[in-house]
Structure formats: structure tokens, C-alpha cells
Write an enzyme that holds these catalytic residues in place. Structure first.
Site, PDB file in Angstrom:
ATOM      1  N   GLY A  23       0.898  -1.147  -0.001  1.00  9.72           N
ATOM      2  CA  GLY A  23      -0.184   0.171   0.056  1.00  9.72           C
ATOM      3  C   GLY A  23       0.822   1.399  -0.025  1.00  9.72           C
ATOM      4  CG  ASN A  58      -7.938   3.850   0.488  1.00  8.19           C
ATOM      5  OD1 ASN A  58      -8.444   2.948   1.462  1.00  8.19           O
ATOM      6  ND2 ASN A  58      -7.587   5.129   1.081  1.00  8.19           N
ATOM      7  CG  PHE A  59      -5.101  -2.223   0.707  1.00  4.47           C
ATOM      8  CD1 PHE A  59      -5.176  -3.412   0.168  1.00  4.47           C
ATOM      9  CD2 PHE A  59      -3.740  -1.521   0.462  1.00  4.47           C
ATOM     10  CE1 PHE A  59      -4.220  -3.998  -0.913  1.00  4.47           C
ATOM     11  CE2 PHE A  59      -2.895  -2.136  -0.354  1.00  4.47           C
ATOM     12  CZ  PHE A  59      -3.208  -3.480  -1.028  1.00  4.47           C
ATOM     13  CG  HIS A 101      -3.997  11.707   4.362  1.00  6.99           C
ATOM     14  ND1 HIS A 101      -4.477  12.193   3.067  1.00  6.99           N
ATOM     15  CD2 HIS A 101      -3.894  10.346   4.404  1.00  6.99           C
ATOM     16  CE1 HIS A 101      -5.071  11.101   2.646  1.00  6.99           C
ATOM     17  NE2 HIS A 101      -4.964  10.123   3.528  1.00  6.99           N
ATOM     18  CE  LYS A 146      -0.822  10.470   1.855  1.00  9.06           C
ATOM     19  NZ  LYS A 146      -0.085   9.243   1.782  1.00  9.06           N
ATOM     20  N   GLY A 166      -2.013   8.946  -2.566  1.00 14.13           N
ATOM     21  CA  GLY A 166      -2.310   8.093  -3.671  1.00 14.13           C
ATOM     22  C   GLY A 166      -3.463   7.750  -3.980  1.00 14.13           C
ATOM     23  CB  THR A 167      -6.874   7.740  -1.796  1.00 21.76           C
ATOM     24  OG1 THR A 167      -6.107   6.618  -1.063  1.00 21.76           O
ATOM     25  CG2 THR A 167      -8.245   7.431  -2.058  1.00 21.76           C
TER      26      THR A 167
END
Ligand SMILES: NC(=O)C1=CN([C@@H]2O[C@H](COP(=O)(O)OP(=O)(O)OC[C@H]3O[C@@H](n4cnc5c(N)ncnc54)[C@H](OP(=O)(O)O)[C@@H]3O)[C@@H](O)[C@H]2O)C=CC1
Ligand SMILES: O=C(O)C1=N[C@H](C(=O)O)C[C@H](O)C1
Length: 238
Positions: A75, A103-104, A136, A140, A146-147
Site C-alpha cells: 500500500g 487505498n485498501f 491527512h 504523511k 495515492g488515493t
């Protein structure tokens, strides 16, 4: 199944807990100070390695795992621009396996389906301009998230009046993506369509990292029996 962890920070620790709860065995934990463990029989016995480290570290970790024939679920964000083509070749032509998702969480998979559908509708309504915002935690390292990049790509692919996404732009042909860093926020993503008449907003707001960690373990279970370049849409079909 046997799982190795690469990266033992906020995500690595939460994934360890969920993987054990689901009956998996953690055979190796590799962090920054025990890189030699990639060569250990314990690491090499893993069915899948789950990798959550940092933008600068991810690609090197994939190469080390691949060199031992270990499949990877990752991820880590922020590496795709520099190494995306290489990784695609290794997985699509050279027999390696990487399940990667920006994003998982199951919630973001659903949100992404809504995002794609809404963008398709909005292509017919030029009176709406679209912009995005992600928030976020202050630790970070990369921006936009990434999302946010995945969601922005989905919009640009569907809305003809947007040529690409960009940060800090006022060009109407670009999809503007803003980022905010605040406290310990787990991750908020908002897509906003604004017209003279009204505003339509969709938001995904993660309560914690638990959803990301569960999704990564589900992806590892899926990856054990699949190969190549895999992502969320392979695992959840809707
Ligand atoms: N796709 C998704 O669903 C999600 C993705 N992420 C992404 O995952 C990544 C990690 O997030 P998070 O766990 O919150 O970050 P953390 O900073 O809490 O953890 C990262 C860990 O990786 C370690 N590390 C750094 N370099 C290496 C290396 N070369 N080999 C092994 N370990 C290394 C760090 O060690 P040290 O502290 O000593 O540097 C740290 O322990 C980020 O890129 C983030 O954007 C996060 C959440 C969800
Ligand atoms: O760094 C994080 O924390 C997160 N990173 C991922 C991203 O860049 O989109 C996923 C999630 O938003 C949390």
C-alpha cells in the site's frame, strides 16, 4: 497462511494484529534496521509479504522480495511515477506478483465506484466545475495522496473538459487537487462539483487505519492464489 511484514510502522503493526486474529502466521518482520532478514529462510517461506513503508523504500523492497520469489501486497504510495513502468513489466511479462492499491479500504472501493459513476454523468453537464481535496495526518510524506491520484485519474478519464489533474492550478482545463495536513487525520477525500445553482459533494472519511489494514490482509489472502499485477478491482467485482 504465512505472512511476512515489510515495514513495522503504524500500518505494519495494525496489519500484524488483524492477520493474527484471522489465523495467519507472521513468519518475518522486516524494518529499516534488519534488512538482512530478506535473505532469511523465514522470509523466504512466506506465501505473501505485506509491504507498507515509504515512497523512497517501496520499489527496492519489491525487488528484494521478487528476487526470492515472494509475492508482495503493498500500500506504499508515492513511488508509481518513477517506477510504475518497471513494476508493470516485471509483473505482466516476467512472472512476478504485486497486489498494489492506493487505498485498501472497502469503503474507498465503494467510494471509487460512486466517483466513476458520478463523473460519467457530469461529463454531460459542463455547468459544473469539479475539484478535489484530501486531508491527512502531519506525518504523511507524499502529496497528493495515492488515493486522491487514483480518484483524480478516474475523473479525468471520464470528463472530456478536464485534460489532467494538477495541484495549485487555476486553469479550468485542469482538475485541481488540494491537500491539507492536520493532526492525526487517518484520511479524508472529497470530490466537489460546483455550479451557479448548487454544489454536489461526495466524501470518504476514514475513522481509523483499521479499514486499510483489514483490506491489506484480505488482499494477501487473495494474492496467495493469484499472480501478476493485481489490484482492488480484481478482488471486489462491482
Ligand atoms: N494503500 C493504503 O490503503 C494505505 C497506504 N498507506 C501508505 O503506506 C505507507 C506506510 O504508512 P504508515 O505505516 O502509516 O507509515 P509509518 O511511517 O508509520 O511506517 C512505515 C515504516 O516503514 C519503515 N521503513 C522505512 N523504510 C523502510 C525500508 N526500506 N524497509 C523496511 N521498512 C522501512 C519505517 O521505519 P522508520 O520509522 O525507522 O523510518 C516505519 O517503521 C505510506 O506510503 C502510506 O502512504 C498508509 C495507509 C493506508
Ligand atoms: O499515508 C496515509 O496515511 C494514507 N495513505 C494512502 C494514500 O496516500 O492515499 C491511503 C490512506 O489515505 C492513508
Amino acid at each position: 497462511m504465512k505472512i511476512a511484514l515489510i515495514g513495522y510502522g503504524k500500518m505494519g503493526k495494525m496489519i500484524e494484529q488483524i492477520a493474527r486474529e484471522r489465523g495467519h502466521e507472521i513468519v518475518s518482520i522486516i524494518d529499516i534496521e534488519n534488512q538482512q532478514d530478506f535473505d532469511s529462510p523465514q522470509f523466504q517461506s512466506a506465501d505473501v509479504a505485506i509491504e507498507f513503508t515509504a515512497p523512497q523504500a517501496a520499489y527496492g523492497n519489491y525487488l528484494k522480495a521478487f528476487s526470492h520469489g515472494v509475492k508482495v501486497v503493498s500500500g506504499s504510495t508515492g513511488w508509481m511515477k518513477d517506477h510504475g513502468d518497471d513494476v508493470r513489466r516485471m509483473c505482466c511479462e516476467e512472472g512476478q506478483t504485486l497486489f498494489w492499491a492506493s487505498n485498501f479500504s472497502i469503503g474507498v472501493a465503494i467510494f471509487s465506484a460512486v466517483n466513476r459513476y458520478l463523473a460519467k454523468i457530469m461529463n454531460q453537464f459542463p455547468q459544473y466545475d469539479v475539484e478535489m481535496e484530501e486531508t491527512h495526518h502531519v506525518h504523511k510524506l507524499d502529496h497528493p495522496s495515492g488515493t486522491a491520484i487514483t480518484l483524480a485519474d478516474e475523473i479525468v478519464e471520464r470528463i472530456d473538459r478536464k485534460e489532467a489533474w494538477a495541484e495549485e492550478t487555476t486553469d479550468p482545463k485542469m482538475l485541481r487537487v488540494d491537500h491539507i495536513r492536520r493532526g492525526e487525520v487517518a484520511g479524508i477525500h472529497t470530490v466537489r462539483y460546483d455550479s451557479d445553482a448548487d454544489i454536489i459533494t461526495i466524501t470518504h472519511d476514514a475513522h481509523s487505519r483499521k479499514g486499510f489494514a483489514l483490506g491489506a490482509v484480505l488482499a494477501a489472502e487473495y494474492t496467495k492464489d493469484h499472480q501478476g499485477l493485481l489490484t482492488i478491482s480484481d478482488m471486489f467485482k462491482f
